[in-house]
Design a protein around this motif. Sequence first.
Motif, PDB file in Angstrom:
ATOM      1  N   SER A 195       0.849  -1.193   0.000  1.00 55.66           N
ATOM      2  CA  SER A 195       0.000   0.000   0.000  1.00 55.66           C
ATOM      3  C   SER A 195       0.886   1.245   0.000  1.00 55.66           C
ATOM      4  CB  SER A 195      -0.955  -0.024   1.199  1.00 55.66           C
ATOM      5  OG  SER A 195      -0.247   0.039   2.421  1.00 55.66           O
ATOM      6  N   GLU A 196       0.278   2.365  -0.335  1.00 57.92           N
ATOM      7  CA  GLU A 196       1.033   3.614  -0.549  1.00 57.92           C
ATOM      8  C   GLU A 196       1.962   3.949   0.624  1.00 57.92           C
ATOM      9  OE1 GLU A 196      -0.192   8.248  -1.609  1.00 57.92           O
ATOM     10  OE2 GLU A 196      -1.671   6.886  -0.767  1.00 57.92           O
ATOM     11  N   MET A 197       3.191   4.319   0.323  1.00 52.26           N
ATOM     12  CA  MET A 197       4.148   4.728   1.357  1.00 52.26           C
ATOM     13  C   MET A 197       3.847   6.178   1.724  1.00 52.26           C
ATOM     14  SD  MET A 197       6.658   3.999   3.322  1.00 52.26           S
ATOM     15  CE  MET A 197       7.301   2.421   2.710  1.00 52.26           C
ATOM     16  N   MET A 198       3.506   6.395   2.994  1.00 51.80           N
ATOM     17  CA  MET A 198       3.129   7.756   3.398  1.00 51.80           C
ATOM     18  C   MET A 198       4.315   8.519   3.979  1.00 51.80           C
ATOM     19  SD  MET A 198      -0.661   6.969   4.792  1.00 51.80           S
ATOM     20  CE  MET A 198      -1.130   8.684   4.862  1.00 51.80           C
ATOM     21  N   TRP A 200       8.187   6.928   5.317  1.00 47.58           N
ATOM     22  CA  TRP A 200       8.881   5.668   5.604  1.00 47.58           C
ATOM     23  C   TRP A 200       9.100   5.502   7.093  1.00 47.58           C
ATOM     24  CZ3 TRP A 200      13.233   3.786   7.859  1.00 47.58           C
ATOM     25  CH2 TRP A 200      13.517   2.437   7.580  1.00 47.58           C
ATOM     26  N   PRO A 201       8.771   4.375   7.706  1.00 47.62           N
ATOM     27  CA  PRO A 201       8.283   3.098   7.138  1.00 47.62           C
ATOM     28  C   PRO A 201       6.764   2.888   7.222  1.00 47.62           C
ATOM     29  CG  PRO A 201       9.081   2.789   9.386  1.00 47.62           C
ATOM     30  CD  PRO A 201       9.134   4.256   9.131  1.00 47.62           C
ATOM     31  N   VAL A 202       5.976   3.974   7.234  1.00 49.75           N
ATOM     32  CA  VAL A 202       4.520   3.840   7.409  1.00 49.75           C
ATOM     33  C   VAL A 202       3.819   3.754   6.046  1.00 49.75           C
ATOM     34  CG1 VAL A 202       2.441   4.949   8.272  1.00 49.75           C
ATOM     35  CG2 VAL A 202       4.543   5.078   9.619  1.00 49.75           C
ATOM     36  N   ASN A 203       3.183   2.604   5.790  1.00 50.97           N
ATOM     37  CA  ASN A 203       2.322   2.471   4.604  1.00 50.97           C
ATOM     38  C   ASN A 203       0.894   2.822   4.989  1.00 50.97           C
ATOM     39  OD1 ASN A 203       4.556   0.188   4.297  1.00 50.97           O
ATOM     40  ND2 ASN A 203       3.888   0.788   2.251  1.00 50.97           N
ATOM     41  N   ARG A 204       0.082   3.091   3.967  1.00 48.71           N
ATOM     42  CA  ARG A 204      -1.295   3.508   4.237  1.00 48.71           C
ATOM     43  C   ARG A 204      -2.051   2.499   5.099  1.00 48.71           C
ATOM     44  NH1 ARG A 204      -4.592   7.418   2.787  1.00 48.71           N
ATOM     45  NH2 ARG A 204      -3.115   8.296   1.313  1.00 48.71           N
ATOM     46  N   LEU A 205      -1.867   1.207   4.854  1.00 53.25           N
ATOM     47  CA  LEU A 205      -2.626   0.198   5.607  1.00 53.25           C
ATOM     48  C   LEU A 205      -2.048  -0.059   6.999  1.00 53.25           C
ATOM     49  CD1 LEU A 205      -3.665  -2.340   2.805  1.00 53.25           C
ATOM     50  CD2 LEU A 205      -5.062  -0.590   3.916  1.00 53.25           C
ATOM     51  N   ASP A 206      -0.998   0.676   7.355  1.00 53.44           N
ATOM     52  CA  ASP A 206      -0.510   0.639   8.740  1.00 53.44           C
ATOM     53  C   ASP A 206      -1.345   1.563   9.634  1.00 53.44           C
ATOM     54  OD1 ASP A 206       1.875  -1.051   8.821  1.00 53.44           O
ATOM     55  OD2 ASP A 206       2.765   0.433   7.459  1.00 53.44           O
ATOM     56  N   ILE A 207      -2.199   2.376   9.032  1.00 50.78           N
ATOM     57  CA  ILE A 207      -2.903   3.426   9.782  1.00 50.78           C
ATOM     58  C   ILE A 207      -4.402   3.147   9.813  1.00 50.78           C
ATOM     59  CG2 ILE A 207      -3.257   5.909  10.007  1.00 50.78           C
ATOM     60  CD1 ILE A 207      -0.861   6.439   8.371  1.00 50.78           C
ATOM     61  N   SER A 208      -5.004   3.421  10.985  1.00 50.38           N
ATOM     62  CA  SER A 208      -6.460   3.301  11.114  1.00 50.38           C
ATOM     63  C   SER A 208      -7.119   4.519  10.445  1.00 50.38           C
ATOM     64  CB  SER A 208      -6.841   3.249  12.593  1.00 50.38           C
ATOM     65  OG  SER A 208      -6.379   4.428  13.237  1.00 50.38           O
ATOM     66  N   PRO A 209      -8.367   4.358  10.012  1.00 53.63           N
ATOM     67  CA  PRO A 209      -9.033   5.469   9.316  1.00 53.63           C
ATOM     68  C   PRO A 209      -9.638   6.463  10.310  1.00 53.63           C
ATOM     69  CG  PRO A 209     -10.512   3.611   9.479  1.00 53.63           C
ATOM     70  CD  PRO A 209      -9.215   3.170  10.112  1.00 53.63           C
TER      71      PRO A 209
END
Lengths: 387, 160
Positions: A195-198, A200-209
């Motif tokens: 998923s999109e790299m927001m 580094w190292p946090v991708n979009r699906l590492d984050i709650s909505p």
Amino acid sequence: MRNVSVIGGGMSLFRRRLKETGKELSFLASKMAMEEAGVQRSDIDMVVMGSAPDAFDGIHMKGENLLDGAGGKDKPYVRVFNGGGTGVFAPIAGWWHVASGVADMVMVVCEEKMGSCNPHPQTAFRNIWDPILDRPLNPNLVWLFAMEMNRYMTRYDIKKEDIARVAVKNKRNAVGHPCAQLPDANITVEDVLNSEMMAWPVNRLDISPPSDGASALIYCSEEKAKEFTDDPINVAGVGWNIDSSMWTNRDLYFPDYVANAAKMAYKMAGINDPRKEIDFAEPYDPFTYKELHHLEGLLLCDKGEAPILTREGVTERDGDLPVCPSGGLLGVGNPIAATMGQKVCELYWQLAGKAGKRQIPGDPQVGVGQAWGDIMQMGTVLVMRRG
Amino acid sequence: MTYLEKQSNPLDPVHFRGNLQADYLYTSGAAGDKFFKHIMENDSFLASECEECGTVFCPPRLYCEDCFVEIPDEKWKEVPAKGTVRLFTTAMLNTFGEPLEVPKIIGLIDIEGTDSSMLGILKTKDQKQDLTGITVEAVFRPTQEREGTLKDILYFNESG
Ligand SMILES: [Zn+2]
């Protein structure tokens, strides 16, 4: 202090943007909790409202705005908030109303309507920084948490895919949750990593909505609870703690403030060995790595060990230590304060055997819920136990 | 007494200029959605009545705050967009303390057939000291200009 029992919980749908106003969401969650408990508004002595910064809903003093939807009219009523810690702090405040003997029955209602903040609630988060020492550089929370995640990974040589497993587990767990915003029965580790790299190292699906939603919980004294149930579920311990605002001077690899809050709660609960005595946990999981960070802060494993437990399946719903059986913030959604629904109501539903498709096998007796907030500062912890 | 000191130049200390960005899209709500859709096409209001205590809310609400029950669709009704002035004031200055070109009369109007009052701008036929008890009627924007907000009601005009 008196023993305090939980007799009902309720949650609205969690969605990015709901038609209902904050008052209406509060009403729907409150009504559900009252129906589960089998009580009327007239039975409730006092109401505690938990809701995070006014800037989300866009109503200054929103506690007063929300009160009629929370059943608070003509009653002693107070709003408490400490950012992301509110979802567990509001039920702590509700607990002390009953434990102190001031009230016999209390409803705790938590609400957040982040969809009002346009175009994205991140615009409100931009204003939580020190205006002189941080804000001139325009930092945002994703950058900050990316640095913290990086520190955690570097300190223990953790692989990104072991962190991504948290998103997979929680979004799969959320499939059984009737309120869930982002359940996904088929998500894989690769989906998270790709998923999109927001930052580094946090991708979009590492984050709650971000979400709109509300949740509610009803407490009464243990004595009164006997009118409603033969098998009361009690609050066994509570703790809260905050670290320095000088976040630049802290080592971010371990959340000492969560450990301090956990020790306070465990002491009150008479828990000496949390790993043996706690059956399941609902640590705050707005980001994947935060679940791991918080499991370590809750002293449920060694420092740096949480990713290994996750990889080995220990934290799955049918594992030795189920973690976020609700689906957490990653799967169910993150209307900040209203995550009381996953972090505290879920403890009640699991202990009372009311969690439906999410039910943990093996008759759990003790659960711990935790929330986290501010600039990586605030830890709030609540332990619940079958009476 | 330090508080009597004249304010110094606010730009003298080293400072950083900032603002709190705050843009919002407020939803009108489950009850508000129906109410505002209604006034986009009608010169009347909708009200909702609590099944337990009989209180009639206008603008309508999803629930009764006293009885704490949801109000079902069949307890909604149409009411005329008129009522009686209960309270009022005449504003001479705006929020920033500047004189208004035309003084603004605002008041609470008891809406006919309901137990609720609405805040509105009032217009009278002639200058009166006391507007309490006069009957007024809502004047709406032309239908094609309505947007489904409270601003679709231009003002309440003294009737008769
Ligand atoms: Zn009523």
